[in-house]
Design an enzyme around this catalytic site. Structure first.
Site, PDB file in Angstrom:
ATOM      1  N   CYS A  10      40.313   7.973 -74.082  1.00  0.00           N
ATOM      2  CA  CYS A  10      41.438   7.873 -75.022  1.00  0.00           C
ATOM      3  C   CYS A  10      42.610   7.241 -74.274  1.00  0.00           C
ATOM      4  O   CYS A  10      42.409   6.583 -73.253  1.00  0.00           O
ATOM      5  CB  CYS A  10      41.779   9.232 -75.625  1.00  0.00           C
ATOM      6  SG  CYS A  10      42.325  10.480 -74.433  1.00  0.00           S
ATOM      7  N   ASN A  13      44.219  10.751 -71.757  1.00  0.00           N
ATOM      8  CA  ASN A  13      43.221  11.678 -71.186  1.00  0.00           C
ATOM      9  C   ASN A  13      43.755  13.106 -71.066  1.00  0.00           C
ATOM     10  O   ASN A  13      43.413  13.844 -70.138  1.00  0.00           O
ATOM     11  CB  ASN A  13      42.712  11.171 -69.820  1.00  0.00           C
ATOM     12  CG  ASN A  13      41.463  11.892 -69.314  1.00  0.00           C
ATOM     13  OD1 ASN A  13      41.270  12.029 -68.111  1.00  0.00           O
ATOM     14  ND2 ASN A  13      40.615  12.365 -70.200  1.00  0.00           N
ATOM     15  N   CYS A  15      44.394  14.764 -74.446  1.00  0.00           N
ATOM     16  CA  CYS A  15      44.097  15.375 -75.749  1.00  0.00           C
ATOM     17  C   CYS A  15      42.677  15.058 -76.212  1.00  0.00           C
ATOM     18  O   CYS A  15      41.779  15.884 -76.107  1.00  0.00           O
ATOM     19  CB  CYS A  15      45.107  14.919 -76.814  1.00  0.00           C
ATOM     20  SG  CYS A  15      46.811  15.419 -76.482  1.00  0.00           S
ATOM     21  N   ARG A  16      42.463  13.848 -76.742  1.00  0.00           N
ATOM     22  CA  ARG A  16      41.206  13.561 -77.427  1.00  0.00           C
ATOM     23  C   ARG A  16      39.990  13.477 -76.515  1.00  0.00           C
ATOM     24  O   ARG A  16      38.951  14.085 -76.806  1.00  0.00           O
ATOM     25  CB  ARG A  16      41.342  12.260 -78.240  1.00  0.00           C
ATOM     26  CG  ARG A  16      42.336  12.382 -79.383  1.00  0.00           C
ATOM     27  CD  ARG A  16      42.719  11.028 -79.925  1.00  0.00           C
ATOM     28  NE  ARG A  16      43.520  10.270 -78.960  1.00  0.00           N
ATOM     29  CZ  ARG A  16      43.904   9.021 -79.103  1.00  0.00           C
ATOM     30  NH1 ARG A  16      43.520   8.360 -80.188  1.00  0.00           N
ATOM     31  NH2 ARG A  16      44.647   8.433 -78.198  1.00  0.00           N
ATOM     32  N   SER A  17      40.089  12.702 -75.430  1.00  0.00           N
ATOM     33  CA  SER A  17      38.865  12.556 -74.614  1.00  0.00           C
ATOM     34  C   SER A  17      38.510  13.834 -73.841  1.00  0.00           C
ATOM     35  O   SER A  17      37.313  14.123 -73.697  1.00  0.00           O
ATOM     36  CB  SER A  17      38.914  11.312 -73.713  1.00  0.00           C
ATOM     37  OG  SER A  17      39.984  11.339 -72.825  1.00  0.00           O
ATOM     38  N   ASP A 131      45.410   9.877 -82.762  1.00  0.00           N
ATOM     39  CA  ASP A 131      46.196  10.440 -81.663  1.00  0.00           C
ATOM     40  C   ASP A 131      47.030  11.622 -82.187  1.00  0.00           C
ATOM     41  O   ASP A 131      47.875  11.435 -83.069  1.00  0.00           O
ATOM     42  CB  ASP A 131      47.110   9.322 -81.141  1.00  0.00           C
ATOM     43  CG  ASP A 131      47.938   9.750 -79.954  1.00  0.00           C
ATOM     44  OD1 ASP A 131      47.990  10.964 -79.660  1.00  0.00           O
ATOM     45  OD2 ASP A 131      48.538   8.863 -79.327  1.00  0.00           O
TER      46      ASP A 131
HETATM   47  P1  4NP Z   1      45.393  11.276 -75.861  1.00  0.00           P
HETATM   48  O1  4NP Z   1      46.844  11.620 -76.464  1.00  0.00           O
HETATM   49  O2  4NP Z   1      45.319   9.776 -75.743  1.00  0.00           O
HETATM   50  O3  4NP Z   1      44.483  11.804 -76.909  1.00  0.00           O
HETATM   51  O4  4NP Z   1      45.314  11.990 -74.543  1.00  0.00           O
HETATM   52  C1  4NP Z   1      48.026  11.143 -75.903  1.00  0.00           C
HETATM   53  C2  4NP Z   1      48.590  11.782 -74.828  1.00  0.00           C
HETATM   54  C3  4NP Z   1      49.794  11.345 -74.322  1.00  0.00           C
HETATM   55  C4  4NP Z   1      50.434  10.278 -74.893  1.00  0.00           C
HETATM   56  C5  4NP Z   1      49.871   9.624 -75.982  1.00  0.00           C
HETATM   57  C6  4NP Z   1      48.660  10.055 -76.477  1.00  0.00           C
HETATM   58  N1  4NP Z   1      51.675   9.845 -74.381  1.00  0.00           N
HETATM   59  O5  4NP Z   1      52.268   8.947 -74.985  1.00  0.00           O
HETATM   60  O6  4NP Z   1      52.137  10.371 -73.353  1.00  0.00           O
END
Ligand code: 4NP
Length: 162
Positions: A10, A13, A15-17, A131
Site C-alpha cells: 500500500c 505500510n 494500514c492496508r498492507s 485508503d
Molecule cells: P496505508 O495508509 O497506505 O494503508 O498504510 C496510509 C498511511 C499513511 C498515510 C497515507 C495512507 N500518510 O499519508 O501518512
C-alpha cells in the site's frame, strides 16, 4: 514442497498492507498452510518506516481475532525478485510498483504484480481497497471486509483445494 512468496503493498505500510498480511497469515494458519508461504508487506512511501501498524487498524483487526505484527518498510527493487506475487491495494500503488519494475529494466520482473481486489469473490465491483488513514472507523472495517474477501480468493487461487 514449493514455497510461494507473497508481498502486499500500500502507500504507508501502516494500514492496508499490514492488514492484508495479517488476514492472509491468519487464513493460512486456519488452513494449516503456513509452511507453504512467505508473507510480507511494504509501502511505496517511506514516511512510516519502522513503525507498527496504525493503532486503529490493529484494533479493528484484533476485534476479528487477527493480530498485526508488521513493522513498516518501503518496497525496493529486490522485492521484485524476492516475491512471486505482489498485490497492491489501489491504482496508485499498482502504478508505483509497475514503474519500479520498469525502472529495474524488466517490466515483467519475476513477481506477478496485480490489484488485490481482483481476488474478491463477494465484493466483485470493488476496484481498490480505499485508503482509510484520514477517514473514520468505518473505513478500517471496510478495509478488513474487502481484505477478508480478497485473501480468501487469493488463497483459493494459489493453493486450490483438490
Ligand atoms: P496505508 O495508509 O497506505 O494503508 O498504510 C496510509 C498511511 C499513511 C498515510 C497515507 C495512507 N500518510 O499519508 O501518512
Amino acid at each position: 514442497m514449493t514455497t510461494t512468496r507473497v508481498l502486499f503493498v500500500c502507500l504507508g505500510n501502516i494500514c492496508r498492507s499490514p492488514a492484508a498480511e495479517g488476514v492472509f497469515v491468519h487464513l493460512l494458519a486456519q488452513q494449516g498452510l503456513g509452511d507453504r508461504f512467505v508473507v510480507d508487506s511494504a509501502g511505496t512511501g517511506g514516511w512510516h518506516v519502522g513503525r507498527r501498524a496504525d493503532e486503529r487498524m490493529r484494533a479493528a483487526a484484533a476485534r476479528r481475532g487477527i493480530t498485526l505484527t508488521s513493522r513498516a518498510r518501503q518496497i525496493d527493487l529486490t522485492d521484485l525478485h524476492s516475491f512471486d506475487h505482489i498485490l497492491t491495494m489501489d491504482g496508485d500503488n499498482l502504478a508505483a510498483v509497475q514503474s519500479l519494475a520498469h525502472e529495474a529494466g524488466n517490466p515483467a520482473g519475476q513477481a506477478r504484480i496485480e490489484a488485490m481486489t481482483r481476488y474478491c469473490r463477494r465484493h466483485t465491483g470493488a476496484l481498490e481497497v480505499p485508503d482509510p488513514y484520514y477517514g473514520g472507523p468505518q473505513g478500517f472495517e471496510q478495509v478488513l471486509d474487502l481484505l477478508e474477501d480478497a485473501c480468501g480468493g487469493l488463497l483459493e487461487t494459489l493453493a486450490p483445494k483438490s
